[in-house]
Each structure stands twice: as structure tokens, then as C-alpha cells.
Design an enzyme around this catalytic site. Sequence first.
Site, PDB file in Angstrom:
ATOM      1  N   GLU A 153      36.412  56.559  40.463  1.00  0.00           N
ATOM      2  CA  GLU A 153      35.580  55.507  41.043  1.00  0.00           C
ATOM      3  C   GLU A 153      36.060  55.019  42.411  1.00  0.00           C
ATOM      4  O   GLU A 153      36.440  53.863  42.564  1.00  0.00           O
ATOM      5  CB  GLU A 153      35.446  54.333  40.074  1.00  0.00           C
ATOM      6  CG  GLU A 153      36.740  53.819  39.455  1.00  0.00           C
ATOM      7  CD  GLU A 153      36.479  52.637  38.524  1.00  0.00           C
ATOM      8  OE1 GLU A 153      35.822  51.683  38.957  1.00  0.00           O
ATOM      9  OE2 GLU A 153      36.921  52.674  37.360  1.00  0.00           O
ATOM     10  N   TYR A 210      34.591  48.834  50.771  1.00  0.00           N
ATOM     11  CA  TYR A 210      34.015  47.473  50.794  1.00  0.00           C
ATOM     12  C   TYR A 210      34.351  46.859  52.150  1.00  0.00           C
ATOM     13  O   TYR A 210      35.531  46.749  52.490  1.00  0.00           O
ATOM     14  CB  TYR A 210      34.612  46.626  49.664  1.00  0.00           C
ATOM     15  CG  TYR A 210      34.618  47.381  48.343  1.00  0.00           C
ATOM     16  CD1 TYR A 210      33.508  47.348  47.493  1.00  0.00           C
ATOM     17  CD2 TYR A 210      35.713  48.178  47.974  1.00  0.00           C
ATOM     18  CE1 TYR A 210      33.503  48.071  46.312  1.00  0.00           C
ATOM     19  CE2 TYR A 210      35.714  48.907  46.797  1.00  0.00           C
ATOM     20  CZ  TYR A 210      34.608  48.852  45.965  1.00  0.00           C
ATOM     21  OH  TYR A 210      34.613  49.585  44.805  1.00  0.00           O
ATOM     22  N   HIS A 233      41.378  48.935  45.171  1.00  0.00           N
ATOM     23  CA  HIS A 233      41.593  49.153  43.731  1.00  0.00           C
ATOM     24  C   HIS A 233      41.941  50.602  43.473  1.00  0.00           C
ATOM     25  O   HIS A 233      41.791  51.456  44.345  1.00  0.00           O
ATOM     26  CB  HIS A 233      40.383  48.690  42.915  1.00  0.00           C
ATOM     27  CG  HIS A 233      39.090  49.401  43.213  1.00  0.00           C
ATOM     28  ND1 HIS A 233      38.827  50.677  42.768  1.00  0.00           N
ATOM     29  CD2 HIS A 233      37.988  49.014  43.920  1.00  0.00           C
ATOM     30  CE1 HIS A 233      37.612  51.038  43.163  1.00  0.00           C
ATOM     31  NE2 HIS A 233      37.086  50.053  43.878  1.00  0.00           N
ATOM     32  N   ASP A 253      27.325  48.477  38.521  1.00  0.00           N
ATOM     33  CA  ASP A 253      28.418  49.009  37.693  1.00  0.00           C
ATOM     34  C   ASP A 253      28.096  48.561  36.274  1.00  0.00           C
ATOM     35  O   ASP A 253      28.245  47.385  35.948  1.00  0.00           O
ATOM     36  CB  ASP A 253      29.755  48.436  38.181  1.00  0.00           C
ATOM     37  CG  ASP A 253      30.951  48.988  37.411  1.00  0.00           C
ATOM     38  OD1 ASP A 253      30.757  49.566  36.318  1.00  0.00           O
ATOM     39  OD2 ASP A 253      32.095  48.815  37.897  1.00  0.00           O
ATOM     40  N   GLU A 268      31.053  55.773  40.570  1.00  0.00           N
ATOM     41  CA  GLU A 268      31.950  55.900  39.420  1.00  0.00           C
ATOM     42  C   GLU A 268      31.359  56.826  38.367  1.00  0.00           C
ATOM     43  O   GLU A 268      30.228  56.620  37.914  1.00  0.00           O
ATOM     44  CB  GLU A 268      32.188  54.511  38.792  1.00  0.00           C
ATOM     45  CG  GLU A 268      33.010  54.565  37.512  1.00  0.00           C
ATOM     46  CD  GLU A 268      33.397  53.186  36.989  1.00  0.00           C
ATOM     47  OE1 GLU A 268      32.650  52.222  37.225  1.00  0.00           O
ATOM     48  OE2 GLU A 268      34.454  53.095  36.346  1.00  0.00           O
TER      49      GLU A 268
END
Length: 469
Positions: A416, A420, A362, A268, A439
Site C-alpha cells: 500500500e 500525500y 507510513h 480505503d 492498496e
Amino acid sequence: MQNTHMTTVTNQIYAARRARFAATLGADGIAIIPTSPERQRNRDSDFLYRFDSYFHYLTGFTEPNATLVITGDGKSSLFCAPKDMEREIWDGFRLGPTAAPAALGVDAAYSSAELDALLPKLLENKSSVYYPFATYPGLETQVDGWLSKVRARVRFGALCPETQRDACAVLDEMRLFKDASEQATMRRAAQISAAGHIRAMQTSARMLREGKDVREYHLDAELLHEFRQQGSQYSAYSSIVAAGANACVLHYRADAAQVKNGDLVLIDAGCELDGYASDITRTFPANGKFTGPQRALYDIVVAAQEAAVAVTKPGCRFIDPHEAAVKVLAQGMLDVGLLDKNKVGSLEDVIANRAYFPFYMHRTSHWLGMDVHDCGGYNEPSELGQTTTRTDPLSNEVITNRPSRILRPGMVLTLEPGIYVRPAAGVPEQFHNIGIRIEDDAIVNEGGCELISRGVPVKAGEIEAIMRE
Ligand code: GLY
Ligand code: MN
Ligand code: MN
């Protein structure tokens, strides 16, 4: 990016922004916009200097130790570091107040040393003073000091400002919509970053083919090389280069971990160009070939991002890409057995109860611009009074929702999604320690959105192809 080289066209853009801002201050308003201070790193070394985004948005001026003052009549004054041959021998060129009006198009310029003497005079007989709230510790106190000097003159007939207002409110809204010149800079920043990602991917595969000991910092160096080689000033934020299990740490920094054959690598990273950030994430197999389980999860994230892209268009809301991505991610988690239908129920149940949260924790988007997490409200300003509440199923917190911002042309946001997988009981072992995020940066336009970061591919097959080169 020397200000003395700025073209008249560029100066007109800054002047137009100052005029738009001035028009919101009211005839008796005055705004004080300082740039960032220099910050010490250790002993006599400073952190690499970065100007304040609001200040730069209104001036294009990159030197430290400067303050812009704008009054409601549209006049702007710059306080800047005075010429000083000795300091300039050590620290470099200073524009200085004499040259500033012609170079920057401001109406007047003074030495920063005169700020305390002149600000009370400029504040006298104004009704409202604007400055950025809660941004620079000490600024409130400084404004208090200037106002107290004005107040001391009230008995001689002076008027003292009665209202203090946050300058960020208006400027955030202006900065949320990127004009053509900003979009052009952001396109170029994204192209440079994309080239950096390709370079890092190809280096990883090549070094492993050559039997070398690949470390995260080797790939970080490739990113920086490309950013600087193509004229970007620096990284827009600390690069994340995460090999293997490190990809599951959301804010991992590029470190020294080994990049092993069979690992995925999550990068990233984005450069900053002339004050504008880019923000790209790619996840790729270190050796250039996805394994079966890696590919299964990767393709879910690709599909989630495609769903998000499809609703990134005028009239949709900021939250829509997130909700579209979550739906695809949750269905994918059920399909591959990351989530057990017998335990979590249907897709609707998974979404309502946020059962996907352990694997996707997120948001899918944020505004992007001069700051990587750029300014601008996430609620629709025309509907601020409309609220609903819900109880979060995970935290039991009562959350107040305001209607999400309606997307309009000129807004720039990231898309994005990710998955995980930390090892845990009941989670299929083949997916353990896989962390994937993809992303891209999207400019909302009339018809939908333009993905400005696709100079580096996203599809698994295309990534494998460029890594063979
Ligand atoms: N690189 C920070 C972010 O993706 O939000
Ligand atoms: Mn981002
Ligand atoms: Mn990012």
C-alpha cells in the site's frame, strides 16, 4: 454463520489447529482462550458483537460468553452460554453445552457459569498455564483467583502451575501462515470488497454526471451495500472515504464532505467475511477523469506498487516491498519536482535522510488475516539475536533493527504505497492537497504472490474506463 451448520470438514480443520496448539503446551500444560466480551455502546445498546480472533481460529464458534480450555494431552473443553429459552427469545439461538461437543468437535462442554468452579480443578497438577497476555483486562486477575484456589490445596498434595506463558506467541505464528481454507475465504472477501470499490467509483461518476450533490457518505453507502449484498458480515475496519484534501488525513473516516468535480477520492475499505479481513485502497477522480498533475503522481504510486509486488516472493524479506516502493516514490518525487534536487541531493541522499517522509510517512505493508493488522512477528525468528542499530535522521532516535521476516508461502500481506501532499512552502502548488494510496492484498505463494484484490483495477486508464460505464 451458525455453528450448527458447520460441516464436518470444517470441524476437522479446527480440531487439527487445536491439536497443533496442544502439542506446543507440553504434557502438563493448559491453555485458557476466552472469546471477546460484549461491549456496551450506550445505555442498553451494545456494539455489534465480534468474537475473539484466537478463539474463533480454534473453534469456529461465534457466540459471546465462551472460553476454550485446551490441555497438553490434546483434550479441549468449551465453556459456553447455557440454553435459556427466555434469553433466546430476546437475543437469539444459543448452542448450549449439551449440543456443543457434537456441533463443534470439542471433547467436553460446560456452562460458562461453571468456569470459576471447574477451572481450579483443571489447573490442578498442571505445570504451565497459557492465556493471552495483555488482551482482556481482568483475565490475569481471574487466573490469579483460580491459581489461589489450587494453591489452597497444595497441602493436600496438589501441584500448582509454576509458569504462566503468553498463549499468543504460538497462536500468532500459526495464524501467520494461512491454510487453503483461510486463503479461499480471504480471496472471496477481497472479491466482495473489490466489487464495492467499483460500485463506489461508478456511483461517484454517475451522480456527478447527473449534476447531483455527491457526499462521502453516498460512496460509503455503496461499499456497505455491496459488502452485505454479497454476504459479508461487516466492514473489517471503519471505511475511509476521503474527498479532495481529506485524503491527506491518513485515518480520515467517511464523513459528509462534498465530493467535487475535479477532486480525487481516496477509499480505503474492506469487508470481513467469516472472520477474515480484506483491506483495499483505491484513489480515483470523482468525475472519472484524472487531471494532469493527479495523473503524474498517480502513475508514480502505481510504479511503486509494481516494484513492491516484484519482491513479494519467498526468500525476500518483509521489508523488501517497502524499500522497493520507497525507491520508486523518491525518484518520482525528484522527477516531478515535489523534492528539489538542489536541496535534497541524489536519490541515495533522499533515501538515507528520509527526505521523502513528508509525502510518504507510513509503511508499505502489514500482515492481513483475521485482524486487519494481523498478528505475526515482523522479525525473522531464526535471526532474533542479530541486531544492528542506526540513528534515525528525522527523530535522532537510536533504532534497534532485527533482521526482517523472510517471506514464505501462506503469508498474506498488504502492499500500500502512497503520496500525500499537504500545502507547504516550496511544494509545487499544482500538487497541493492531492492524497493517493493504492492498496492490494497479496498471498505469498511458491512462485511469488497472488494479488487477490485485483477485481478492481489499479491502472489509471482502466479506472477511467470502468467509470465511463
Ligand atoms: N485500512 C487500514 C490499513 O490500510 O492499514
Ligand atoms: Mn492496510
Ligand atoms: Mn487499508
